[in-house]
Design a protein around this motif. Structure first.
Motif, PDB file in Angstrom:
ATOM      1  N   GLN A 115       0.811  -1.135   0.084  1.00  0.00           N
ATOM      2  CA  GLN A 115      -0.014  -0.089  -0.001  1.00  0.00           C
ATOM      3  C   GLN A 115       0.975   1.384  -0.071  1.00  0.00           C
ATOM      4  N   PRO A 116       0.603   2.251  -0.844  1.00  0.00           N
ATOM      5  CA  PRO A 116       1.314   3.322  -0.826  1.00  0.00           C
ATOM      6  C   PRO A 116       1.588   4.141   0.632  1.00  0.00           C
ATOM      7  N   GLU A 117       2.549   4.596   0.775  1.00  0.00           N
ATOM      8  CA  GLU A 117       3.029   5.534   2.157  1.00  0.00           C
ATOM      9  C   GLU A 117       3.933   6.416   1.648  1.00  0.00           C
TER      10      GLU A 117
ATOM     11  N   ALA B 292      -2.035  27.208   4.092  1.00  0.00           N
ATOM     12  CA  ALA B 292      -1.629  26.725   4.940  1.00  0.00           C
ATOM     13  C   ALA B 292      -0.383  25.677   4.646  1.00  0.00           C
ATOM     14  N   ARG B 293       0.774  25.743   5.280  1.00  0.00           N
ATOM     15  CA  ARG B 293       1.666  24.622   5.062  1.00  0.00           C
ATOM     16  C   ARG B 293       1.695  23.563   5.907  1.00  0.00           C
ATOM     17  N   LEU B 294       1.089  22.480   5.869  1.00  0.00           N
ATOM     18  CA  LEU B 294       0.838  21.399   6.601  1.00  0.00           C
ATOM     19  C   LEU B 294       1.759  20.095   6.419  1.00  0.00           C
ATOM     20  N   PRO B 295       1.940  19.356   7.419  1.00  0.00           N
ATOM     21  CA  PRO B 295       2.763  18.372   7.137  1.00  0.00           C
ATOM     22  C   PRO B 295       1.645  17.109   6.986  1.00  0.00           C
ATOM     23  N   LEU B 296       1.817  16.378   5.732  1.00  0.00           N
ATOM     24  CA  LEU B 296       0.975  15.412   5.373  1.00  0.00           C
ATOM     25  C   LEU B 296       1.840  13.987   5.550  1.00  0.00           C
ATOM     26  N   SER B 297       1.001  12.964   5.989  1.00  0.00           N
ATOM     27  CA  SER B 297       1.642  11.615   5.933  1.00  0.00           C
ATOM     28  C   SER B 297       0.721  10.522   5.523  1.00  0.00           C
ATOM     29  N   LEU B 298       1.302   9.544   4.768  1.00  0.00           N
ATOM     30  CA  LEU B 298       0.251   8.552   4.524  1.00  0.00           C
ATOM     31  C   LEU B 298       0.900   7.224   5.053  1.00  0.00           C
ATOM     32  N   GLN B 299       0.210   6.640   5.937  1.00  0.00           N
ATOM     33  CA  GLN B 299       0.877   5.277   6.719  1.00  0.00           C
ATOM     34  C   GLN B 299      -0.342   4.239   7.224  1.00  0.00           C
ATOM     35  N   LYS B 300      -0.195   3.170   6.817  1.00  0.00           N
ATOM     36  CA  LYS B 300      -1.138   2.021   7.072  1.00  0.00           C
ATOM     37  C   LYS B 300      -2.384   2.580   6.561  1.00  0.00           C
ATOM     38  N   GLN B 301      -2.591   3.045   5.723  1.00  0.00           N
ATOM     39  CA  GLN B 301      -3.696   3.606   4.833  1.00  0.00           C
ATOM     40  C   GLN B 301      -4.548   4.597   5.583  1.00  0.00           C
ATOM     41  N   ARG B 302      -3.899   5.427   6.240  1.00  0.00           N
ATOM     42  CA  ARG B 302      -4.448   6.391   6.924  1.00  0.00           C
ATOM     43  C   ARG B 302      -3.594   7.819   6.207  1.00  0.00           C
ATOM     44  N   LEU B 303      -4.410   8.555   6.143  1.00  0.00           N
ATOM     45  CA  LEU B 303      -3.929  10.040   5.985  1.00  0.00           C
ATOM     46  C   LEU B 303      -3.827  11.089   7.159  1.00  0.00           C
ATOM     47  N   TYR B 304      -2.636  11.450   7.558  1.00  0.00           N
ATOM     48  CA  TYR B 304      -2.526  12.325   8.687  1.00  0.00           C
ATOM     49  C   TYR B 304      -2.157  13.652   8.447  1.00  0.00           C
ATOM     50  N   ILE B 305      -2.619  14.687   9.188  1.00  0.00           N
ATOM     51  CA  ILE B 305      -2.335  15.932   9.095  1.00  0.00           C
ATOM     52  C   ILE B 305      -1.412  16.241  10.331  1.00  0.00           C
ATOM     53  N   GLY B 306      -0.194  16.136  10.544  1.00  0.00           N
ATOM     54  CA  GLY B 306       0.664  16.163  11.524  1.00  0.00           C
ATOM     55  C   GLY B 306       0.452  14.488  12.257  1.00  0.00           C
TER      56      GLY B 306
ATOM     57  N   ALA C  66      -2.614  14.080  13.521  1.00  0.00           N
ATOM     58  CA  ALA C  66      -3.945  13.737  13.779  1.00  0.00           C
ATOM     59  C   ALA C  66      -4.394  12.905  12.321  1.00  0.00           C
ATOM     60  N   PRO C  67      -4.990  11.873  12.791  1.00  0.00           N
ATOM     61  CA  PRO C  67      -5.641  10.999  11.414  1.00  0.00           C
ATOM     62  C   PRO C  67      -6.758  11.677  10.871  1.00  0.00           C
ATOM     63  N   ILE C  68      -6.781  11.989   9.604  1.00  0.00           N
ATOM     64  CA  ILE C  68      -7.839  12.625   8.994  1.00  0.00           C
ATOM     65  C   ILE C  68      -8.885  11.532   8.167  1.00  0.00           C
ATOM     66  N   LEU C  69      -8.391  10.803   7.395  1.00  0.00           N
ATOM     67  CA  LEU C  69      -9.168   9.664   6.837  1.00  0.00           C
ATOM     68  C   LEU C  69      -8.636   8.354   6.630  1.00  0.00           C
ATOM     69  N   ARG C  70      -9.235   7.478   6.394  1.00  0.00           N
ATOM     70  CA  ARG C  70      -8.684   6.124   6.066  1.00  0.00           C
ATOM     71  C   ARG C  70      -8.723   5.942   4.605  1.00  0.00           C
ATOM     72  N   VAL C  71      -7.700   5.486   3.790  1.00  0.00           N
ATOM     73  CA  VAL C  71      -7.635   5.512   2.306  1.00  0.00           C
ATOM     74  C   VAL C  71      -8.110   3.925   1.993  1.00  0.00           C
ATOM     75  N   LYS C  72      -9.040   3.852   1.082  1.00  0.00           N
ATOM     76  CA  LYS C  72      -9.003   2.402   0.719  1.00  0.00           C
ATOM     77  C   LYS C  72      -8.138   1.458   0.257  1.00  0.00           C
ATOM     78  N   THR C  73      -8.090   0.517   0.443  1.00  0.00           N
ATOM     79  CA  THR C  73      -7.041  -0.720  -0.071  1.00  0.00           C
ATOM     80  C   THR C  73      -6.755  -0.765  -1.588  1.00  0.00           C
ATOM     81  N   VAL C  74      -5.466  -0.491  -1.982  1.00  0.00           N
ATOM     82  CA  VAL C  74      -5.293  -0.613  -3.392  1.00  0.00           C
ATOM     83  C   VAL C  74      -5.180  -2.145  -3.734  1.00  0.00           C
ATOM     84  N   ARG C  75      -5.993  -2.633  -4.741  1.00  0.00           N
ATOM     85  CA  ARG C  75      -5.778  -4.061  -5.192  1.00  0.00           C
ATOM     86  C   ARG C  75      -5.253  -4.206  -6.482  1.00  0.00           C
TER      87      ARG C  75
END
Length: 338
Positions: free
Chosen positions: A264-266, A311-325, A327-336
């Motif tokens: 999955q993308p990270e 706004a200049r915000l830190p974003l990360s994508l880990q374990k199918q979750r998108l974070y701002i700093g 704080a988890p924002i939303l869950r990303v669907k699994t890529v098949r």
């Protein structure tokens, strides 16, 4: 004397053109045979070779190509490829119409009002491709339809660290660094299916990507196997620029992405974002996020925006979750990938 010389020159050029046409036909046959030896099924018919005296032109009537073990199949409309006899390494390809790609998930129908590509080859190796499409219609196996006004893509077989794409010309900015496969993409006015009920609206104004794929890609076996080998070999994607204009959201960022243990993308980036508050309102109303997440995002936007601007915000994508700093924002669907 002059007439005789012209006749000799004309005869020599005619012989050269027909020799080049014969070599073109033989090259097409060799390519098809090489693919068949690798387990592909290739049906190119008997391509028409024409264009004398100024062009070498090959017309393929509804070609059909299937990948190894029939994992996918492509049925194309008529395809026309044109090159000049004195520059055969530069090829112009035109293939408007309906393309059907069959995968294990079903048929994907793509209708292209305009479909052109400029291809540069070096022997058997493809050096670069610039593809331009317009009036794009995509029908997915589930029946959903996606449309786009235009899409431009450039692929460089041996790419600079940060290739860029001019949407008008498809030209890349010069850079001598040789790092990997460069990909530049620019898609405009994407219309999403109504049944998806996208929280930010059905229309995406712009998606633009400027990236380099690093690491060895060995196109053998199923896609999941190929991606696993690329990941295990340290494969990454360096994004020089990513732009997204979707409703009230305006995002600009760059960074590095990879695949995790589950393919999955990270990745982690710092993004310039406009429209954070309005975006959170729409995501909250659609039930994509909860009120606590929306509040955290608004606080971060208020602290990190500059004079009410981006706004200049830190974003990360880990374990199918998108974070701002943190704080988890939303869950990303699994890529098949199958």
């Amino acid at each position: 004397m002059l007439v005789g010389a012209l006749l000799v020159a004309a005869g020599a050029y005619t012989a050269y053109w027909y020799s080049a046409a014969a070599e073109l036909r033989a090259g097409i046959a060799r390519w098809a045979e090489d693919r068949r030896d690798a387990g592909w099924r290739v049906d190119l018919g008997d391509p028409d070779i024409a264009g004398f005296p100024l062009r070498l032109e090959a017309l393929f009537q509804t070609p059909r190509i299937s990948g190894p073990d029939a994992r996918w199949r492509w049925v194309a409309p008529n395809i026309r490829a044109v090159a000049s006899p004195w520059r055969p390494q530069k090829i112009f390809v035109s293939a408007p119409g309906i393309h059907v790609v069959t995968t294990r998930a079903g048929d994907v129908w793509t209708e292209l009002g305009r479909a052109e590509a400029d291809i540069v080859v070096d022997g058997a190796r493809m050096k670069s491709v610039v593809a331009r499409t317009a009036d794009v219609g995509l029908r997915l196996p589930g029946g959903e339809e996606i449309r786009a006004d235009s899409a431009i893509m450039r692929v460089l077989g041996s790419a600079p660290a940060a290739p860029s794409l001019d949407p008008g010309t498809g030209a890349a900015r010069p850079d001598s660094a040789d790092k990997g496969i460069g990909v530049a993409l620019d898609i405009r006015q994407v219309l999403l299916p109504d049944r998806w009920r996208p929280a930010l609206g059905r229309t995406i104004g712009k998606v633009a990507l400027d990236a380099v794929i690093l690491g060895d890609i060995v196109p053998e076996g199923p896609l999941e196997q190929v991606l696993t080998g690329w990941r295990d070999g340290g494969g990454t994607i360096e994004v020089a620029a990513l732009a997204l204009d979707w409703g009230v959201l305006r995002l600009r960022t760059n960074g590095t992405f990879a695949l995790d243990d589950e393919l999955q993308p990270e990745g982690a980036v710092v993004a310039d974002i406009r429209g954070v508050d309005a975006t959170m309102e729409r995501l909250l109303a659609a039930g994509v996020i909860d009120s606590r997440t929306a509040f955290a995002a608004r606080i971060a936007n208020g602290v990190l925006s500059f004079g009410g601007g981006a706004a200049r915000l830190p974003l990360s994508l880990q374990k199918q979750r998108l974070y701002i700093g943190p704080a988890p924002i939303l869950r990303v669907k699994t890529v098949r990938w199958n």
